[in-house]
Each structure stands twice: as structure tokens, then as C-alpha cells.
Design an enzyme around this catalytic site. Structure first.
Site, PDB file in Angstrom:
ATOM      1  N   HIS A 377      16.507  19.903  48.033  1.00  0.00           N
ATOM      2  CA  HIS A 377      15.384  19.226  48.568  1.00  0.00           C
ATOM      3  C   HIS A 377      15.166  19.559  49.891  1.00  0.00           C
ATOM      4  CE1 HIS A 377      13.717  15.143  50.256  1.00  0.00           C
ATOM      5  NE2 HIS A 377      13.003  15.366  49.297  1.00  0.00           N
ATOM      6  N   HIS A 378      13.418  19.735  50.097  1.00  0.00           N
ATOM      7  CA  HIS A 378      12.973  20.206  51.342  1.00  0.00           C
ATOM      8  C   HIS A 378      11.914  19.191  51.396  1.00  0.00           C
ATOM      9  CE1 HIS A 378      13.851  24.834  51.087  1.00  0.00           C
ATOM     10  NE2 HIS A 378      14.948  23.989  51.462  1.00  0.00           N
ATOM     11  N   GLU A 379      12.128  18.025  52.528  1.00  0.00           N
ATOM     12  CA  GLU A 379      11.380  17.033  52.886  1.00  0.00           C
ATOM     13  C   GLU A 379      10.726  17.850  54.298  1.00  0.00           C
ATOM     14  OE1 GLU A 379       8.393  15.207  53.753  1.00  0.00           O
ATOM     15  OE2 GLU A 379       9.611  14.480  52.018  1.00  0.00           O
ATOM     16  N   HIS A 457       6.199  17.157  45.715  1.00  0.00           N
ATOM     17  CA  HIS A 457       5.654  15.788  45.925  1.00  0.00           C
ATOM     18  C   HIS A 457       4.749  15.741  47.222  1.00  0.00           C
ATOM     19  CE1 HIS A 457       8.487  13.055  43.693  1.00  0.00           C
ATOM     20  NE2 HIS A 457       8.456  14.559  43.016  1.00  0.00           N
ATOM     21  N   GLU A 476       3.969  15.468  41.843  1.00  0.00           N
ATOM     22  CA  GLU A 476       3.940  13.906  42.086  1.00  0.00           C
ATOM     23  C   GLU A 476       2.113  13.738  42.189  1.00  0.00           C
ATOM     24  OE1 GLU A 476       5.764  10.438  44.868  1.00  0.00           O
ATOM     25  OE2 GLU A 476       4.502  12.019  45.823  1.00  0.00           O
ATOM     26  N   GLU A 482       8.726   4.955  42.644  1.00  0.00           N
ATOM     27  CA  GLU A 482       9.247   4.327  43.984  1.00  0.00           C
ATOM     28  C   GLU A 482       8.259   3.264  44.313  1.00  0.00           C
ATOM     29  OE1 GLU A 482       6.579   7.783  45.358  1.00  0.00           O
ATOM     30  OE2 GLU A 482       7.735   7.252  43.612  1.00  0.00           O
TER      31      GLU A 482
END
Length: 679
Positions: A377-379, A457, A476, A482
Site C-alpha cells: 500500500h502506497h498512500e 485509487h 477506483e 467505503e
């Protein structure tokens, strides 16, 4: 890639310097769609007819340039070329294995008759399921580096069609509910824009092969006339480019019923073939993860007593995935930076350093020993310069640890993505302008170098690039699950997922993250819920396509409801064929898909607030085979509002050609696995 089944390219005409011949046509192979190109007073226009019905009336073409004469005529036709192309290609993964690419093409070479003598090529392709066209800027002395201030492309529609749309230039990117209004009530909208004419014809305008260009929105200029409106740079320039170059394809999918829009592969066919020699590491699959519990506010992304991404909690998810056959475990909140003010500043994340209570090396190895992989995961918080300075190190680390899929996030809003010029000045860009299109393309290609599949996303809309870069798995770019956890008005309305297949999903796969079996959240968020029945939630796995498909709920909720969980475990994420049995936009849909790795078929059927009964014929099943239909349906007393858990499982022996009645409760659905049985 499989070898071509057949391919022929025939030069039908090459006519130089046709200054007097100013009208040319190209029809689709079946003859149902005809594109006409013409010069009027030297200015280029096109129109589109389906059979005898005008779909696009005379519409302008061309460009306004910065500090240069517009590239919009007057022109002369220097030459035309007409060709036919027909081949069948194999998707690395997808909703259909074999795709036929069959079109007739008209290429028109234009040249200014005096002065600068600049050249412009327009290429039209006519398919049986719609049309596409693009501009090409050939290498030439009088047009080198240049800036596009406006693309003049029009779509002059013939009526005030019913339209399904979301507005462009909004704060929250693409994450809005679909509007269903006459076209006259729309202003500037994102694509795909889907419409229905008074005569019952369905149209969807989008684009294909978006590379090194700005995304196209559609602006209603007057009446029923739409014009391309390109997302601008900070200074108002729409596109910075130089010859030779090409634009994305402008696409119009055309169908007599809405289901045929879903099974049109025109956008994929307008993209270049796969560029990756080795695709053995690209595998569709399903995943669970530490994600939904944060949206429920059971745990947190940041450190503290409720931190979700701990070694202990991740081991629990890995064990659960291994026991039930899931391929990946997503872990959000694993890396340093979540304890900072990440939403405001963004430039706080490390993409190589885990939090103190998350043992990355140990967990990656533990997952591999269990036959599972971590999903990275890379936000980025839309802080692109910060991310670009670390992303290669992050991908290299994941590659070393056996991670094959990464979910990226670009949480940010409006025109707030900045880059810094040589003088140290910051310039702020939209999520969907040329700056971000180029960023995402760089990330896709870098990810391929490290054998990383991407789940993007808050990114740029899909335009079919997954054909060229099949590691670009899913996105996304829409309002997902969500919102049911914390969105206003209890979450997504029950018809939201009945608009998505005819709008957002026409662009490409959508990581909606289905699979919530605990539909009401009294313990965590009592004011929100999933606004449909349990059976409808299962049917989303068939209706909403994604090659990386999440089982989004908490492990303990699946353990409490093993019957619906069984369908989630069984349903594939890669298909051999897709068919739409019935559909009405916003009201109902029934889709069947055949598993790519077996002879099993799967059905998903959804309705809005109205109860419905469908009798379907099972002629899609393979001849000579017997099946057991494993049915997951609404109970007789099910209702999305009063009894969302009303749910029945049953089995029936069936064969091809049989009829089957589907009973859908208000806000309900049905999911079926047609399992082949021997003798």
C-alpha cells in the site's frame, strides 16, 4: 499474447492532393455505422449515422494553439487512405478471453494551402459497436513544440437525450453519485457520458489510449452540442506537446440496448497491444485486508492502542486468507507517516520504513510460507514529488519481499497537486490534467520493471491502457464501498451500483471492494449501512468487474455467515466470456460470466427498490454438460430496508436451454454458480 487468428490490412485508396474532393466516408464492417468527413470553407467537420439515423450531426474538429494560428483550417485534403483491419487477440486477463478487433479506417491528411503549410492527420475507425477518431501531428518544419489552448472537437447530438453523468471540475474528483437528467441539465461532465435517445438508442462518449495528454471532459456549449474540454495546467494551457505526436482516441459506443454497451470492447481495441514480453507474474485474484475496520472506526491507520496494521493483526488476516484460499492480504497503515498530519501535508510518508509494531520482513515471509502474498500500500496524499523520490525504492523492496500487487492512493482534492519549477515556485494541478496522466504512466511502467501489479485509487480514469500495460489491473475513480461506512444519507443509495455498470465500468475495471456481509454497523457506525440485501451484495462480484477483487468485510463477520461467504470464496476474478441477459440503466441488470479456468458459469442479478421476477433461458451454458445451480437468493420476506438479511441458499440440477426464474426482493439480488457435474 496469443498469435493472431487472422489479420489483413488492405489499402483501398490513396488519393494525393484532393483539394476539390472534400467529403469522404467510412462505414463499419456490417455497414451499420458511417462516418462522414468533410471540409466546409476549408474547415474540418465530421458526422455519424447509424443505419439511416443521424447520431452525430456536423461537428467541428481542430485546435486552438498558444501564440500561433489555430490549427482548424482552412485546409486542403492532401491525401486519404482507407484500410480494413480484422484480427482476434487474447487478453492477458479480463472479462472476455478472445476479443475481435474489426474495423474500417479512413485516414485524412490535411495541409494548409498557404502560409505555414502545417499538416494535420485525422484518423477515423468505424466499428460495428461504435466509432473512434484521433488527431496525429506528423513531423514537420512549421510545427515542432507547441501548446494546445483548446481542442475544438464537438459532438453535436441530435436531441435532448436522457443522460447519466457526474460533473467535472469538482472538489472530490470522480467520487459523486450519478445524475439522471435530460442532457440540457448537464453543464461540464466527466466521461464516460452515457445517453439514451428518444428512439431508444444508447450512446456512450469516452476516450481511449490516454497517454501524454490531458483528460477530456465534455462541455455543453449550446443546445445539444458538446465540446471537448481538456483539464488545464496551472497556467491555462491544456496540453504541452510536440510533433510527431498523437491525441487519445475520441470514442462513441453505440448500441440498441444498454447491455451491449457493457460487452463492447471498442475502447480496448483502440489501445496498443501488450508491451510486456513476460506476463507470467500477472495473475488476477482475490484479497482480504486491513482496510474496512478503519472505515468502521474499529481501528486506526495511525499508531496507538487501536492501530490496525500490527504484526499480530496482520498474521490473523494471513491465516484467514490461507485457510480460505485468498491470494493477497492488503495492509493499510503499515508505514511511517500515518502519525503525522498526512492529510494536510502529505510529504510525511516513508515507502520503505514500517511502523515499529509492524514487522514487514517477517510478515512477508510468513505470508509466502502460507501460500499468500502481502498486497502493498502506497498512500501518497497526492504529494507527487515526495512519492516520486521514493517510489522506485518502495517497488524494489516489495519485489524483494515477494509482493506482486500494490494499492496506490492519491487522496487530495480540487486543484492541489503541486510540482516545483527550477526557480522553486510551486504550481498546482488537477488530478486529471496532463501532469498527472504522465505521472501515472511513469508509475505503471516502473511497476512493470519490478513485476508489480497496480490497483490505483483516486487516480486518472481508465481509457483501456490495461491492454498495453496489463499490470495496470484495476482502479477506483468512482464512489466505492467505503461511503457505506461513513457517507452522508446512510451511505450509497441502493441504485448506485445499478448506474455504475453503464457509466464508470464502461471505462474499465473498478475496485469497488464488495463482500460486506454485516450490512448494518450498530457497534461502530449505527447511522450507516449497506443499502441493499445480502444476496445483492454477493451479486456485485459478477456485475462489477475487477481482476483484483476484495472480500472487504472483517474475518469474524465471514466466520459468522459461512453460507454467503462460500460464494465469495468460489467466484473467480478472471473470465472467459461475459453476457448481459437483461438491463435497464438504474433499475436492473443480470450478467453471466464464464470462468476462465473451468467450465463453470456465474450469474449476478440486481434490482433497485422494486421487487422483480425474471425468467431467463440458460442457453449460454455449454451443450452436453450437466450443471448444478448453487443459488444464493433473497428470501420471500427479504427487503433491503426491513429485512436485508432475508437469504436462502439452494441447489437445482439444470442444463443448457432450461428456463430459470429469478425472484429479486426490493433492493435485492441473486447470485448463482452453475457448477459442472460429471454424469
Amino acid at each position: 499474447m496469443a498469435p493472431l487468428n487472422y489479420l489483413f490490412l488492405i489499402l483501398l485508396a490513396f488519393n494525393p492532393f484532393q483539394a476539390a474532393d472534400t467529403s469522404h466516408t467510412v462505414s463499419s464492417p456490417a455497414g451499420n455505422h458511417t462516418i462522414t468527413f468533410e471540409l466546409a470553407d476549408g474547415r474540418p467537420y465530421y458526422s455519424v449515422i447509424r443505419n439511416t439515423e443521424t447520431v452525430i450531426d456536423r461537428s467541428a474538429l481542430g485546435f486552438e494553439l498558444e501564440n500561433e494560428t489555430d490549427l482548424a483550417g482552412p485546409f486542403e485534403i492532401e491525401y486519404t487512405e482507407s484500410t480494413t483491419f480484422d484480427n482476434t487477440w487474447t487478453q492477458v486477463w479480463g472479462e472476455k478471453r478472445e476479443i475481435r478487433n474489426h474495423y474500417n479506417e479512413l485516414k485524412v491528411g490535411l495541409k494548409e494551402p498557404g502560409g505555414e503549410n502545417r499538416e494535420l492527420i485525422i484518423v477515423f475507425r468505424s466499428f460495428d459497436d461504435g466509432i473512434g477518431f484521433r488527431y496525429e501531428f506528423p513531423a514537420q518544419d512549421n510545427l515542432k513544440a507547441f501548446n494546445i489552448m483548446d481542442e475544438l472537437t464537438e459532438f453535436n447530438l441530435t436531441g435532448n437525450h436522457m443522460a447519466w453523468w457526474i460533473g467535472a471540475y469538482q472538489w472530490n474528483r470522480f467520487e459523486y453519485l450519478t445524475n439522471e437528467t435530460p442532457l440540457s441539465e448537464a453543464d461540464t461532465v466527466h466521461t464516460p457520458l452515457t445517453m439514451k435517445t428518444d428512439d431508444g438508442l444508447y450512446l456512450s462518449i469516452h476516450e481511449a489510449a490516454l497517454v501524454d495528454y490531458s483528460t477530456m471532459t465534455l462541455e455543453r456549449t449550446e443546445g445539444n452540442r458538446l465540446k471537448a474540454n481538456l483539464m488545464p495546467w496551472y497556467d491555462g494551457i491544456r496540453v504541452r506537446t510536440e510533433a510527431p505526436s498523437v491525441t487519445p482516441w475520441r470514442t462513441i459506443q453505440i448500441a440498441e440496448n444498454p447491455g451491449d454497451l457493457i460487452t463492447s470492447y471498442l475502447i480496448l481495441n483502440l489501445n496498443e497491444p501488450n508491451k510486456l514480453e513476460d506476463t507470467s507474474w500477472i495473475e488476477p485474484g482475490k484479497y482480504v485486508g486491513i482496510w474496512w475496520e478503519m472505515h468502521l472506526d474499529k481501528s486506526t491507520w495511525g499508531p496507538g492502542p487501536r492501530h490496525g496494521a500490527t504484526t499480530e493483526n496482520t498474521k490473523r488476516y494471513i491465516d484467514f486468507a490461507a485457510e480460505h484460499g485468498f491470494d493477497h492480504v492488503l495492509v493499510e497503515g503499515w508505514n511511517k507517516g500515518w502519525d503525522e498530519n498526512w492529510y494536510e501535508s502529505g510529504a510525511v510518508f516513508s515507502f520503505t520504513e514500517p511502523m515499529d509494531d509492524f514487522d514487514l520482513d517477517y510478515l512477508a515471509n510468513y505470508a509466502l510460507e502460507k501460500g499468500v502474498r502481502l498486497m502493498g500500500h502506497h498512500e501518497t496524499s497526492a504529494t507527487i514529488e515526495h512519492y516520486e523520490s521514493q517510489v522506485e525504492d518502495g517497488f524494489e523492496l516489495y519485489n524483494d519481499l515477494g509482493v506482486r500487487a500494490v494499492k496506490t492512493g492519491y487522496v487530495g482534492h480540487g486543484q492541489e497537486i503541486f510540482w516545483t519549477n527550477e526557480e522553486g515556485n510551486k504550481h498546482y494541478e488537477w488530478h486529471h490534467g496532463q501532469h498527472m496522466v504522465n505521472h501515472h504512466q511513469d508509475i505503471v511502467e516502473l511497476a512493470a520493471d519490478y513485476k508489480i501489479m497496480l490497483n490505483v485509487h483516486e487516480g486518472v480514469k481508465d481509457t483501456g491502457l490495461r491492454r498495453t500495460w496489463p499490470n495496470l489491473m484495476t482502479r477506483e475513480v468512482a464512489r466505492g464501498q467505503e461511503y457505506n461506512a461513513w457517507g452522508e444519507n446512510q451511505g450509497n443509495p441502493l441504485d448506485h451500483v445499478l448506474y455504475i455498470p453503464f457509466t464508470r465500468l464502461l471505462a474499465g475495471p473498478f475496485d469497488y471492494t464488495p463482500g460486506i456481509v454485516d450490512l448494518t454497523f450498530e457497534e461502530y457506525r449505527p447511522d450507516n449501512r449497506v443499502n441493499h440485501t445480502l444476496a445483492k451484495e454477493l451479486a456485485l462480484y459478477v456485475v462489477i468487474y475487477s481482476p483484483l477483487q476484495m472480500a472487504a468485510d472483517l474475518p469474524e463477520n465471514y466466520e459468522e455467515r459461512p453460507e454467503p461467504f462460500q460464494f465469495i470464496k468460489d467466484v473467480p476474478a478472471d473470465w472467459d466470456d461475459t453476457r448481459v441477459l437483461n438491463a435497464e440503466i438504474g433499475n436492473f441488470i443480470t450478467i453471466v460470466r464464464k470462468d476462465r479456468n473451468s467450465d463453470d458459469w456465474y450469474l449476478g442479478s440486481l434490482t433497485n427498490e422494486e421487487a422483480r421476477s425474471f425468467e431467463i433461458n440458460l442457453d449460454f451454458l455449454d451443450n452436453g454438460k450437466q450443471y448444478v445451480a448453487e443459488i444464493y437468493r433473497d428470501s420471500a420476506d427479504a427487503d433491503w430496508e426491513s429485512n436485508p438479511y432475508g437469504f436462502v441458499t439452494e441447489e437445482k440440477e439444470i442444463a443448457t436451454g432450461d428456463n430459470l426464474v429469478l425472484e429479486l426482493a426490493p433492493g435485492g439480488g441473486q447470485a448463482i454458480r452453475f457448477r459442472v457435474v460429471e454424469n
